[in-house]
Design a protein around this motif. Structure first.
Motif, PDB file in Angstrom:
ATOM      1  N   ARG A  10       0.952  -1.257  -0.016  1.00  0.00           N
ATOM      2  CA  ARG A  10      -0.125   0.120   0.312  1.00  0.00           C
ATOM      3  C   ARG A  10       0.928   1.205  -0.030  1.00  0.00           C
ATOM      4  NH1 ARG A  10       1.102   1.976   4.844  1.00  0.00           N
ATOM      5  NH2 ARG A  10       1.020   0.788   6.670  1.00  0.00           N
ATOM      6  N   ARG A  11       0.230   2.423  -0.262  1.00  0.00           N
ATOM      7  CA  ARG A  11       1.107   3.577  -0.322  1.00  0.00           C
ATOM      8  C   ARG A  11       1.469   3.814   1.224  1.00  0.00           C
ATOM      9  NH1 ARG A  11      -1.740   7.365  -4.836  1.00  0.00           N
ATOM     10  NH2 ARG A  11      -0.209   8.702  -4.444  1.00  0.00           N
ATOM     11  N   PHE A  12       2.340   4.711   1.575  1.00  0.00           N
ATOM     12  CA  PHE A  12       2.947   4.986   2.710  1.00  0.00           C
ATOM     13  C   PHE A  12       1.985   6.086   3.420  1.00  0.00           C
ATOM     14  CE2 PHE A  12       6.989   3.243   1.394  1.00  0.00           C
ATOM     15  CZ  PHE A  12       7.686   2.717   2.506  1.00  0.00           C
ATOM     16  N   VAL A  13       1.966   5.927   4.489  1.00  0.00           N
ATOM     17  CA  VAL A  13       1.049   6.887   5.430  1.00  0.00           C
ATOM     18  C   VAL A  13       2.137   7.549   6.549  1.00  0.00           C
ATOM     19  CG1 VAL A  13      -0.934   6.148   5.042  1.00  0.00           C
ATOM     20  CG2 VAL A  13       0.257   5.197   6.871  1.00  0.00           C
ATOM     21  N   ALA A  14       1.790   8.831   7.132  1.00  0.00           N
ATOM     22  CA  ALA A  14       2.814   9.425   8.084  1.00  0.00           C
ATOM     23  C   ALA A  14       3.134   8.468   9.372  1.00  0.00           C
ATOM     24  CB  ALA A  14       2.111  10.637   8.378  1.00  0.00           C
ATOM     25  N   GLN A  15       2.168   7.419   9.599  1.00  0.00           N
ATOM     26  CA  GLN A  15       2.201   6.647  10.742  1.00  0.00           C
ATOM     27  C   GLN A  15       3.130   5.610  10.526  1.00  0.00           C
ATOM     28  OE1 GLN A  15      -0.557   7.700   9.184  1.00  0.00           O
ATOM     29  NE2 GLN A  15      -2.011   8.772  10.778  1.00  0.00           N
ATOM     30  N   ASP A  16       3.516   5.379   9.279  1.00  0.00           N
ATOM     31  CA  ASP A  16       4.641   4.316   9.121  1.00  0.00           C
ATOM     32  C   ASP A  16       6.012   4.896   9.592  1.00  0.00           C
ATOM     33  OD1 ASP A  16       2.888   2.487   7.970  1.00  0.00           O
ATOM     34  OD2 ASP A  16       3.026   3.648   5.775  1.00  0.00           O
ATOM     35  N   GLU A  17       6.070   6.284   9.975  1.00  0.00           N
ATOM     36  CA  GLU A  17       7.587   6.569  10.134  1.00  0.00           C
ATOM     37  C   GLU A  17       8.558   5.910  11.146  1.00  0.00           C
ATOM     38  OE1 GLU A  17       9.607  10.970  10.883  1.00  0.00           O
ATOM     39  OE2 GLU A  17       7.392  11.007  10.064  1.00  0.00           O
ATOM     40  N   LYS A  18       7.842   5.721  12.219  1.00  0.00           N
ATOM     41  CA  LYS A  18       8.618   5.067  13.072  1.00  0.00           C
ATOM     42  C   LYS A  18       9.234   3.764  12.866  1.00  0.00           C
ATOM     43  CE  LYS A  18       8.992   3.292  17.966  1.00  0.00           C
ATOM     44  NZ  LYS A  18      10.020   2.407  17.470  1.00  0.00           N
ATOM     45  N   GLU A  19       8.037   2.816  12.289  1.00  0.00           N
ATOM     46  CA  GLU A  19       8.526   1.439  12.123  1.00  0.00           C
ATOM     47  C   GLU A  19       9.423   1.515  10.650  1.00  0.00           C
ATOM     48  OE1 GLU A  19       5.332  -2.050  12.356  1.00  0.00           O
ATOM     49  OE2 GLU A  19       4.421  -0.231  11.733  1.00  0.00           O
ATOM     50  N   TYR A  20       9.162   2.572   9.791  1.00  0.00           N
ATOM     51  CA  TYR A  20      10.317   2.450   8.699  1.00  0.00           C
ATOM     52  C   TYR A  20      11.406   2.930   9.076  1.00  0.00           C
ATOM     53  CZ  TYR A  20      11.245   3.309   3.675  1.00  0.00           C
ATOM     54  OH  TYR A  20      11.806   3.272   2.472  1.00  0.00           O
ATOM     55  N   ALA A  21      11.658   3.914   9.955  1.00  0.00           N
ATOM     56  CA  ALA A  21      13.070   4.358  10.481  1.00  0.00           C
ATOM     57  C   ALA A  21      13.634   3.326  11.130  1.00  0.00           C
ATOM     58  CB  ALA A  21      12.746   5.451  11.286  1.00  0.00           C
ATOM     59  N   ASP A  22      12.888   2.388  12.059  1.00  0.00           N
ATOM     60  CA  ASP A  22      13.549   1.173  12.520  1.00  0.00           C
ATOM     61  C   ASP A  22      14.195   0.195  11.436  1.00  0.00           C
ATOM     62  OD1 ASP A  22      12.824   2.264  15.223  1.00  0.00           O
ATOM     63  OD2 ASP A  22      11.150   0.679  15.121  1.00  0.00           O
ATOM     64  N   ILE A  23      13.565   0.073  10.289  1.00  0.00           N
ATOM     65  CA  ILE A  23      14.093  -0.713   9.272  1.00  0.00           C
ATOM     66  C   ILE A  23      15.274   0.082   8.377  1.00  0.00           C
ATOM     67  CG2 ILE A  23      13.651  -1.633   7.006  1.00  0.00           C
ATOM     68  CD1 ILE A  23      10.767  -2.039   8.057  1.00  0.00           C
ATOM     69  N   MET A  24      15.045   1.346   8.213  1.00  0.00           N
ATOM     70  CA  MET A  24      15.859   1.864   7.216  1.00  0.00           C
ATOM     71  C   MET A  24      17.224   2.534   7.803  1.00  0.00           C
ATOM     72  SD  MET A  24      14.708   1.301   4.534  1.00  0.00           S
ATOM     73  CE  MET A  24      15.728   2.163   3.228  1.00  0.00           C
ATOM     74  N   THR A  25      17.125   2.516   9.280  1.00  0.00           N
ATOM     75  CA  THR A  25      18.296   3.071   9.905  1.00  0.00           C
ATOM     76  C   THR A  25      19.253   1.613  10.659  1.00  0.00           C
ATOM     77  OG1 THR A  25      17.117   3.107  12.162  1.00  0.00           O
ATOM     78  CG2 THR A  25      17.411   5.100  10.738  1.00  0.00           C
ATOM     79  N   SER A  26      18.857   0.670  10.255  1.00  0.00           N
ATOM     80  CA  SER A  26      19.717  -0.632  10.654  1.00  0.00           C
ATOM     81  C   SER A  26      20.887  -0.800   9.685  1.00  0.00           C
ATOM     82  CB  SER A  26      18.812  -1.856  10.533  1.00  0.00           C
ATOM     83  OG  SER A  26      19.627  -3.193  10.663  1.00  0.00           O
ATOM     84  N   PRO A  27      22.096  -0.899  10.179  1.00  0.00           N
ATOM     85  CA  PRO A  27      23.408  -0.976   9.353  1.00  0.00           C
ATOM     86  C   PRO A  27      23.256  -2.165   8.575  1.00  0.00           C
ATOM     87  CG  PRO A  27      23.857  -0.329  11.581  1.00  0.00           C
ATOM     88  CD  PRO A  27      22.445  -0.579  11.596  1.00  0.00           C
ATOM     89  N   ASN A  28      22.594  -3.336   9.025  1.00  0.00           N
ATOM     90  CA  ASN A  28      22.713  -4.363   8.128  1.00  0.00           C
ATOM     91  C   ASN A  28      21.591  -4.392   6.925  1.00  0.00           C
ATOM     92  OD1 ASN A  28      24.520  -6.052   9.517  1.00  0.00           O
ATOM     93  ND2 ASN A  28      22.991  -6.775  10.842  1.00  0.00           N
ATOM     94  N   VAL A  29      20.588  -3.365   6.842  1.00  0.00           N
ATOM     95  CA  VAL A  29      19.481  -3.159   5.826  1.00  0.00           C
ATOM     96  C   VAL A  29      20.657  -2.179   4.889  1.00  0.00           C
ATOM     97  CG1 VAL A  29      17.746  -2.238   5.381  1.00  0.00           C
ATOM     98  CG2 VAL A  29      17.726  -3.681   7.133  1.00  0.00           C
ATOM     99  N   TYR A  30      20.784  -0.885   5.378  1.00  0.00           N
ATOM    100  CA  TYR A  30      21.389   0.191   4.568  1.00  0.00           C
ATOM    101  C   TYR A  30      22.766  -0.189   3.946  1.00  0.00           C
ATOM    102  CZ  TYR A  30      24.000   2.456   8.416  1.00  0.00           C
ATOM    103  OH  TYR A  30      24.948   2.792   9.418  1.00  0.00           O
ATOM    104  N   ARG A  31      23.559  -1.108   4.306  1.00  0.00           N
ATOM    105  CA  ARG A  31      24.821  -1.290   3.644  1.00  0.00           C
ATOM    106  C   ARG A  31      24.747  -1.843   2.240  1.00  0.00           C
ATOM    107  NH1 ARG A  31      27.218  -6.829   6.084  1.00  0.00           N
ATOM    108  NH2 ARG A  31      25.292  -8.286   5.644  1.00  0.00           N
ATOM    109  N   TYR A  32      23.639  -2.087   1.887  1.00  0.00           N
ATOM    110  CA  TYR A  32      23.452  -2.839   0.270  1.00  0.00           C
ATOM    111  C   TYR A  32      22.519  -1.696  -0.280  1.00  0.00           C
ATOM    112  CZ  TYR A  32      25.972  -7.227   1.694  1.00  0.00           C
ATOM    113  OH  TYR A  32      26.690  -7.826   2.324  1.00  0.00           O
TER     114      TYR A  32
END
Length: 157
Positions: A10-32
């Motif tokens: 689905r499209r992103f909504v403002a309420q996704d920000e915290k969960e999405y930040a937890d994913i995207m700030t993980s070094p194992n995720v963003y390294r690639y």
């Protein structure tokens, strides 16, 4: 919105920000991802806004939600690149790895966005991502420099 056997795209909504930040700030995720450098937590809202701006003309980046838990687990979609090509992209939190979610979401996106040709890129040292790209039907097209790195490039026509 797209529903698969196990996922909701689905499209992103403002309420996704915290969960999405937890994913995207993980070094194992963003390294690639991209240049391999993380996005500061305070910029995640702008990142969500940038995904919202991708919508239209066969493009769009979805928030991917696991049906069973209702949790946001990543993103998947098609975006335009400055060079005029279109790219399928995805990223998932570590708790979603190894479950086939990237392939499931990618297949759903390809079915919904018939905007071929599309490219996909991966770091050479990320065999899991290369495997997903191949399962989606992309063929290897060589290496190219993107985001300041030499990446494996794939195409589907």
């Amino acid at each position: 919105m797209i529903t698969t056997e196990r996922l909701i795209l689905r499209r992103f909504v403002a309420q996704d920000e915290k969960e999405y930040a937890d994913i995207m700030t993980s070094p194992n995720v963003y390294r690639y991802l991209g240049a391999g450098q993380g996005v500061p937590r305070e910029q995640i809202g702008r990142m969500i806004d940038s995904w919202e701006m991708t919508w239209g003309h066969g493009l769009g980046v979805y928030a991917v939600v696991e049906q069973a838990s209702g949790k946001l687990i990543g993103h998947c979609g098609v975006r335009g690149l400055p060079c005029g090509r279109k790219e399928i992209l995805y990223a998932f939190g570590e708790n979603a790895w190894g479950k086939g979610y990237a392939t499931e979401a990618g297949k759903a996106v390809l079915a919904a966005h018939d905007t071929r040709p599309l490219i996909a890129v991966s770091y050479p040292e990320n065999p899991a991502s290369i495997g997903v790209i191949k399962k989606l039907g992309f063929r290897h097209a060589g290496q190219e420099k993107m985001f300041g790195k030499m990446l494996e490039s794939f195409i589907i026509e």
